[in-house]
Design a protein around this motif. Structure first.
Motif, PDB file in Angstrom:
ATOM      1  N   VAL A 157       0.996  -1.155   0.028  1.00  0.00           N
ATOM      2  CA  VAL A 157       0.018   0.142  -0.134  1.00  0.00           C
ATOM      3  C   VAL A 157       0.884   1.215   0.038  1.00  0.00           C
ATOM      4  O   VAL A 157       1.981   1.273   0.582  1.00  0.00           O
ATOM      5  CB  VAL A 157      -1.089  -0.065   1.211  1.00  0.00           C
ATOM      6  CG1 VAL A 157      -1.889   1.223   1.095  1.00  0.00           C
ATOM      7  CG2 VAL A 157      -1.636  -1.327   1.311  1.00  0.00           C
ATOM      8  N   ILE A 158       0.514   2.122  -0.663  1.00  0.00           N
ATOM      9  CA  ILE A 158       1.291   3.475  -0.739  1.00  0.00           C
ATOM     10  C   ILE A 158       0.294   4.537  -0.526  1.00  0.00           C
ATOM     11  O   ILE A 158      -0.822   4.784  -1.195  1.00  0.00           O
ATOM     12  CB  ILE A 158       1.758   3.844  -2.039  1.00  0.00           C
ATOM     13  CG1 ILE A 158       2.860   2.891  -2.409  1.00  0.00           C
ATOM     14  CG2 ILE A 158       2.335   5.092  -2.328  1.00  0.00           C
ATOM     15  CD1 ILE A 158       3.316   3.052  -3.931  1.00  0.00           C
ATOM     16  N   PHE A 159       0.417   5.362   0.714  1.00  0.00           N
ATOM     17  CA  PHE A 159      -0.448   6.664   0.855  1.00  0.00           C
ATOM     18  C   PHE A 159       0.545   7.760   0.324  1.00  0.00           C
ATOM     19  O   PHE A 159       1.667   7.921   0.433  1.00  0.00           O
ATOM     20  CB  PHE A 159      -0.404   6.894   2.281  1.00  0.00           C
ATOM     21  CG  PHE A 159      -1.304   6.096   3.032  1.00  0.00           C
ATOM     22  CD1 PHE A 159      -2.705   6.376   2.989  1.00  0.00           C
ATOM     23  CD2 PHE A 159      -0.909   4.727   3.689  1.00  0.00           C
ATOM     24  CE1 PHE A 159      -3.815   5.513   3.726  1.00  0.00           C
ATOM     25  CE2 PHE A 159      -1.824   3.957   4.251  1.00  0.00           C
ATOM     26  CZ  PHE A 159      -3.256   4.313   4.319  1.00  0.00           C
ATOM     27  N   LEU A 160      -0.317   8.642  -0.567  1.00  0.00           N
ATOM     28  CA  LEU A 160       0.322   9.223  -1.417  1.00  0.00           C
ATOM     29  C   LEU A 160      -0.291  10.751  -1.526  1.00  0.00           C
ATOM     30  O   LEU A 160      -1.261  10.918  -1.840  1.00  0.00           O
ATOM     31  CB  LEU A 160       0.449   8.812  -3.021  1.00  0.00           C
ATOM     32  CG  LEU A 160       1.086   9.927  -3.912  1.00  0.00           C
ATOM     33  CD1 LEU A 160       2.575   9.985  -3.615  1.00  0.00           C
ATOM     34  CD2 LEU A 160       0.927   9.180  -5.597  1.00  0.00           C
ATOM     35  N   ASP A 161       0.736  11.959  -1.050  1.00  0.00           N
ATOM     36  CA  ASP A 161       0.217  13.193  -1.015  1.00  0.00           C
ATOM     37  C   ASP A 161       0.058  13.788  -2.435  1.00  0.00           C
ATOM     38  O   ASP A 161       1.204  13.580  -3.348  1.00  0.00           O
ATOM     39  CB  ASP A 161       1.081  14.114  -0.100  1.00  0.00           C
ATOM     40  CG  ASP A 161       0.511  15.310   0.011  1.00  0.00           C
ATOM     41  OD1 ASP A 161      -0.726  15.691  -0.204  1.00  0.00           O
ATOM     42  OD2 ASP A 161       1.156  16.180   0.619  1.00  0.00           O
ATOM     43  N   VAL A 162      -1.032  14.274  -2.774  1.00  0.00           N
ATOM     44  CA  VAL A 162      -1.151  15.022  -4.159  1.00  0.00           C
ATOM     45  C   VAL A 162      -0.147  15.884  -4.561  1.00  0.00           C
ATOM     46  O   VAL A 162       0.737  15.958  -5.552  1.00  0.00           O
ATOM     47  CB  VAL A 162      -2.647  15.416  -4.483  1.00  0.00           C
ATOM     48  CG1 VAL A 162      -2.673  16.049  -5.796  1.00  0.00           C
ATOM     49  CG2 VAL A 162      -3.548  14.418  -4.204  1.00  0.00           C
TER      50      VAL A 162
ATOM     51  N   ILE B  67      -8.407   1.226   6.423  1.00  0.00           N
ATOM     52  CA  ILE B  67      -8.049   1.431   4.986  1.00  0.00           C
ATOM     53  C   ILE B  67      -6.704   0.672   4.633  1.00  0.00           C
ATOM     54  O   ILE B  67      -6.581  -0.022   3.595  1.00  0.00           O
ATOM     55  CB  ILE B  67      -7.736   2.848   4.628  1.00  0.00           C
ATOM     56  CG1 ILE B  67      -8.950   3.802   5.002  1.00  0.00           C
ATOM     57  CG2 ILE B  67      -7.042   3.330   3.453  1.00  0.00           C
ATOM     58  CD1 ILE B  67      -8.980   5.145   4.624  1.00  0.00           C
ATOM     59  N   VAL B  68      -5.976   0.585   5.673  1.00  0.00           N
ATOM     60  CA  VAL B  68      -4.555   0.010   5.279  1.00  0.00           C
ATOM     61  C   VAL B  68      -4.743  -1.530   5.308  1.00  0.00           C
ATOM     62  O   VAL B  68      -4.381  -2.348   4.513  1.00  0.00           O
ATOM     63  CB  VAL B  68      -3.799   0.290   6.652  1.00  0.00           C
ATOM     64  CG1 VAL B  68      -2.434  -0.747   6.380  1.00  0.00           C
ATOM     65  CG2 VAL B  68      -2.994   1.562   6.347  1.00  0.00           C
ATOM     66  N   LEU B  69      -5.833  -2.160   6.157  1.00  0.00           N
ATOM     67  CA  LEU B  69      -6.002  -3.699   6.363  1.00  0.00           C
ATOM     68  C   LEU B  69      -6.837  -4.011   5.010  1.00  0.00           C
ATOM     69  O   LEU B  69      -6.433  -5.152   4.623  1.00  0.00           O
ATOM     70  CB  LEU B  69      -6.667  -3.885   7.386  1.00  0.00           C
ATOM     71  CG  LEU B  69      -5.887  -3.710   9.000  1.00  0.00           C
ATOM     72  CD1 LEU B  69      -6.533  -4.052  10.083  1.00  0.00           C
ATOM     73  CD2 LEU B  69      -4.584  -4.564   9.119  1.00  0.00           C
ATOM     74  N   SER B  70      -7.559  -3.273   4.700  1.00  0.00           N
ATOM     75  CA  SER B  70      -8.372  -3.559   3.563  1.00  0.00           C
ATOM     76  C   SER B  70      -7.597  -3.693   2.327  1.00  0.00           C
ATOM     77  O   SER B  70      -7.727  -4.440   1.280  1.00  0.00           O
ATOM     78  CB  SER B  70      -9.852  -2.735   3.411  1.00  0.00           C
ATOM     79  OG  SER B  70      -9.351  -1.466   3.251  1.00  0.00           O
ATOM     80  N   ASN B  71      -6.775  -2.594   2.093  1.00  0.00           N
ATOM     81  CA  ASN B  71      -5.859  -2.375   1.027  1.00  0.00           C
ATOM     82  C   ASN B  71      -4.928  -3.559   0.913  1.00  0.00           C
ATOM     83  O   ASN B  71      -4.498  -4.304  -0.234  1.00  0.00           O
ATOM     84  CB  ASN B  71      -5.159  -1.168   0.750  1.00  0.00           C
ATOM     85  CG  ASN B  71      -6.375  -0.247   0.181  1.00  0.00           C
ATOM     86  OD1 ASN B  71      -6.362  -0.342  -1.032  1.00  0.00           O
ATOM     87  ND2 ASN B  71      -7.035   0.847   0.939  1.00  0.00           N
TER      88      ASN B  71
ATOM     89  N   ARG C 161      -5.280  -6.725   2.347  1.00  0.00           N
ATOM     90  CA  ARG C 161      -5.781  -7.778   1.873  1.00  0.00           C
ATOM     91  C   ARG C 161      -6.176  -7.848   0.226  1.00  0.00           C
ATOM     92  O   ARG C 161      -5.975  -9.044  -0.178  1.00  0.00           O
ATOM     93  CB  ARG C 161      -7.419  -7.806   2.693  1.00  0.00           C
ATOM     94  CG  ARG C 161      -8.116  -9.155   2.541  1.00  0.00           C
ATOM     95  CD  ARG C 161      -9.205  -9.043   3.339  1.00  0.00           C
ATOM     96  NE  ARG C 161      -9.141  -9.159   4.902  1.00  0.00           N
ATOM     97  CZ  ARG C 161      -9.169  -8.258   5.620  1.00  0.00           C
ATOM     98  NH1 ARG C 161      -9.651  -6.994   5.026  1.00  0.00           N
ATOM     99  NH2 ARG C 161      -8.695  -8.267   6.940  1.00  0.00           N
ATOM    100  N   THR C 162      -6.548  -6.890  -0.256  1.00  0.00           N
ATOM    101  CA  THR C 162      -6.898  -6.675  -1.723  1.00  0.00           C
ATOM    102  C   THR C 162      -5.701  -7.163  -2.317  1.00  0.00           C
ATOM    103  O   THR C 162      -5.538  -7.752  -3.296  1.00  0.00           O
ATOM    104  CB  THR C 162      -7.499  -5.403  -2.021  1.00  0.00           C
ATOM    105  OG1 THR C 162      -8.627  -5.252  -1.329  1.00  0.00           O
ATOM    106  CG2 THR C 162      -7.647  -5.314  -3.538  1.00  0.00           C
TER     107      THR C 162
END
Length: 731
Positions: A72-77, A141-145, A147-148
């Motif tokens: 997972v990547i959290f990315l600032d716009v 959000i982290v856990l669901s992504n 898992r995906t």
């Protein structure tokens, strides 16, 4: 740009990871720290979640390249530039070619770009405003992504493994038949090792047979004459015989001077061992041995694939209990027919009557044997080429390839066959439909089977033993289908009309009630016969809606008639077997309540045949209806062919004499006597008696003379819409 040119998904395909990686790309150090603190203790499925950080898009690109397993990547716009974050998305997806990692876009400026535009233009997976994210929300959000991401990775690994298997056995992979596959093994080994001496492939069960008794199913070169013989006939060298025996025991390949003995097993799929013996004209080099070892893996996989394909084919095309081909096989067989085969092919579909009853009495095992006996009987009866499939539990389909014409007379032995089951003769009754393929050259396989089934159902409905599909029947079926579509629209849009026919006193022609009748005028402006559309409604599951609509419109008519001073009961008919529904009477009384109808102004008409068929269900409700003041009439009385004793046990108020007796009474002494008996029976039981279908004054006078004082028919008035009824009443 090729999205896979810089990113190799096989870099991710290792043992299950104990760490899940999450990258935060954020140029705001304080928000970065807050994000890390919120997620620092997070775990996923017992695994530690490792967090990576980058403060710019360029720094993130390096981290991503070094860690292809980021989930997972959290990315600032907005970072170095207003579009730095979106540029990094393009780098990840298009340049690096990583389409697995889940990208969650964050922004502190929610109005910068609408969410739907972002999702439409960029391959991102989530989009959030920073101010909306709580700690619990972030963790979700982290856990669901993650898992995906794991699911996507698992699917990609499966695809990659399948590709490796296909590439390593290009020639063998196309072989689906076991005999063809075994011959190909020998050809491929000869080609791979550049040898021409020959070899054999043997099948046997090591737990039950000796290797010497293994059957040779494929042979090449100097061993070609030994195909379909025992292995002992081909393997005569003592050293080779011992090597083959040891290979069978150790279940490992053996490489000898002059021979290679290969072992394969598929016991879980087909219960067999395979021994491949290849004769060499030289010793193999170590590289060739390694190459053969690798190729053996492909061979082993190929054996499994062929065996599995055979199993799947068996499951897909064979009915497991009887071993007879099923309808999937039937459709495939028709689809693959040559044009010359279709010219003379015909389909017979045979329904075994009362098989379900036979099974309930004699058991499933007996019926399985009965089906097999019938199968053998049919194969013996048709002396030309014939294929048989089990379409349903009680329906068999035959494909017959001959130029003979079939009709009821020459199929008499098939319509009423006698077969032997458990040393006893069992007689059967069959209903048969016929489709000549040559008459319908443009029909697809599925259509031919479908019309065969439709024709069979038509034959059962009409009570005939044999029916051939024809252009006339096709036209009738199409017309019925079109009529059904139109009827469905009419009922769903509540457009069915209700006509009302008066009931009168035969003594003074005084109005005593009405009967509500459903009437349908189709798009062409023509009335459709109630018998036709009610049957359609019953067969399509629409009759319950039709019943409720007619009842509700009748209730509204009662109230409108009351407004002009007319307060007489109106009877409504129950269509088909709807009365057997557990909630029918509850819905009936609920509508009366909703429309505020006096219960004594509504009557329920049930045909005599319905009383006979559903008397157990009906009896539970008639007393309740009587208690609340709803009268129940027996319609079409005299046509039920049943004992009259049931009349004394039913809470009914009226019997309606079927119009056929009225029409025939003047010309038939028997009908006159039956009519007299019905009237006297009704009066003796305290029931009202009303005659239907009165058309002449003479019929009216005869009925009065016999003691019948109520009637309805064209002599008094035809069925009319409510507007005409109100005018008729006033006049």
């Amino acid at each position: 740009m090729d999205s896979t040119s810089h990113f190799d998904s096989s870099m991710l395909m290792s043992a299950p990871k104990e760490v899940c990686k999450v990258l935060s790309v954020e140029d705001d150090a304080d928000y970065q720290m807050a994000l890390m603190n919120s997620l620092s203790a997070l775990q996923y499925d017992g695994k530690k979640v490792e967090f990576l950080k980058a403060s710019s898009a360029s720094e993130a690109a390096v981290v991503i390249a070094e860690n292809p397993d980021i989930a997972v990547i959290f990315l600032d716009v907005v970072m170095e530039t207003d579009r730095a974050g979106l540029g990094l998305v393009g780098t990840i997806r298009e340049v690096i070619g990583n389409d697995l990692v889940r990208i969650v876009l964050l922004t502190g400026q929610p109005g910068m770009m609408p969410t739907d535009n972002l999702v439409g233009q960029y391959d991102i997976d989530d989009y959030w405003c920073k101010s909306d994210l709580t700690q619990a929300h972030l963790q979700t959000i982290v856990l669901s992504n993650i898992r995906t991401w794991e699911h996507l990775l698992a699917m990609q690994e499966a695809r990659h493994s399948m590709q490796l298997l296909l590439f390593s056995s290009q020639r063998l992979s196309s072989k689906k038949d076991m005999l063809e596959y075994t011959h190909s093994i020998l050809e491929e080994i000869s080609h791979l090792l550049k040898i021409e001496q020959g070899g054999i492939v043997c099948f046997f069960n090591s737990e039950q047979e000796k290797l010497e008794d293994a059957l040779i199913v494929a042979a090449s070169g100097e061993y070609s004459p030994y195909i379909h013989q025992f292995a002992s006939m081909a393997i005569k060298d003592e050293i080779l015989t011992e090597a083959a025996r040891q290979t069978s025991l150790s279940k490992k390949h053996t490489f000898l001077e002059g021979f290679s003995v290969l072992y394969f097993s598929n016991k879980e799929l087909d219960g067999r061992d395979y021994i491949v013996v290849v004769k060499l004209n030289r010793n193999l080099t170590s590289n060739e041995v390694n190459l053969l070892q690798v190729f053996c893996e492909n061979i082993s996989a190929g054996f499994r694939n062929v065996a599995l394909n055979n199993k799947l084919s068996e499951l897909a095309y064979i009915e497991p209990t009887s071993g007879i081909h099923n309808k999937n096989w039937l459709v495939r067989e028709i689809r693959h027919m040559f044009s010359w085969e279709r010219e003379k092919a015909k389909l017979l579909m045979l329904h075994v009557e009362d098989l379900a009853y036979t099974e309930s009495v004699l058991g499933t095992k007996y019926c399985d044997q009965l089906t097999l006996s019938l199968y053998e009987y049919l194969c013996d009866f048709f002396d030309n080429a014939v294929d048989v499939a089990l379409f349903e539990r009680d329906t068999i389909v035959m494909l017959i390839y001959d130029n003979k014409e079939y009709h009821e007379a020459n199929l008499e032995q098939i319509i009423h066959p006698s077969v032997t089951v458990e040393d006893a003769i069992h007689s059967l009754d069959l209903t048969i439909s016929l489709v000549n393929f040559s008459d319908f050259p443009n029909y697809e396989a599925e259509q031919l089977v479908s019309v065969g089934k439709s024709t069979l159902e038509r034959a059962k409905y009409e009570g005939v033993s044999f029916l051939a599909f024809s252009e006339e029947l096709a036209s009738a079926m199409f017309s019925r289908y079109e009529l059904l579509k139109e009827l469905r629209d009419v009922i769903l849009q509540d457009e069915m009309e209700v006509y009302f026919q008066p009931k009168v006193s035969l003594i003074d022609n005084k109005l005593i009630g009405f009967e509500a009748l459903a009437r349908w005028k189709n798009r062409s402006g023509n009335f459709v016969s109630p018998e036709q559309f009610i049957t359609l409604a019953e067969s399509s599951g629409l009759v319950d809606k039709l019943d409720r609509q007619i009842l509700r419109k009748t209730c509204k008519a009662i109230n409108e008639l009351k407004d002009i001073g007319v307060s007489v009961p109106i009877s409504v008919n129950v269509a088909g077997n709807e009365i057997a529904r557990p909630n029918y009477f509850e819905q009936f009384t609920a509508i009366l309540c909703e429309e505020n109808i006096d219960n004594n102004l509504i009557e329920l008409e049930i045909t005599e045949s319905q009383f006979i068929e559903e008397k157990t269900t009906i009896n539970r409700h008639l007393d309740t209806l009587k208690e609340i003041g709803v009268r129940v009439n027996i319609d079409d009385f005299g046509t039920g062919y049943s004992s009259l004793t049931y009349l004394s046990t039913l809470s009914v108020s009226t019997i309606k004499i079927d119009q056929s007796f009225v029409w025939r009474m003047e010309n038939s002494a028997k009908d006159w006597k039956i009519l007299k008996m019905i009237i006297e029976l009704g009066r003796s039981l305290g029931l009202d008696v009303i005659a239907e279908g009165i058309e002449t004054e003479q019929q009216k006078e005869h009925l009065l003379k016999l003691g019948c004082e109520q009637g309805q028919g064209y002599l008094f008035a035809k069925p009319m819409p409510l507007t005409e009824v109100m005018a008729w009443v006033k006049s």
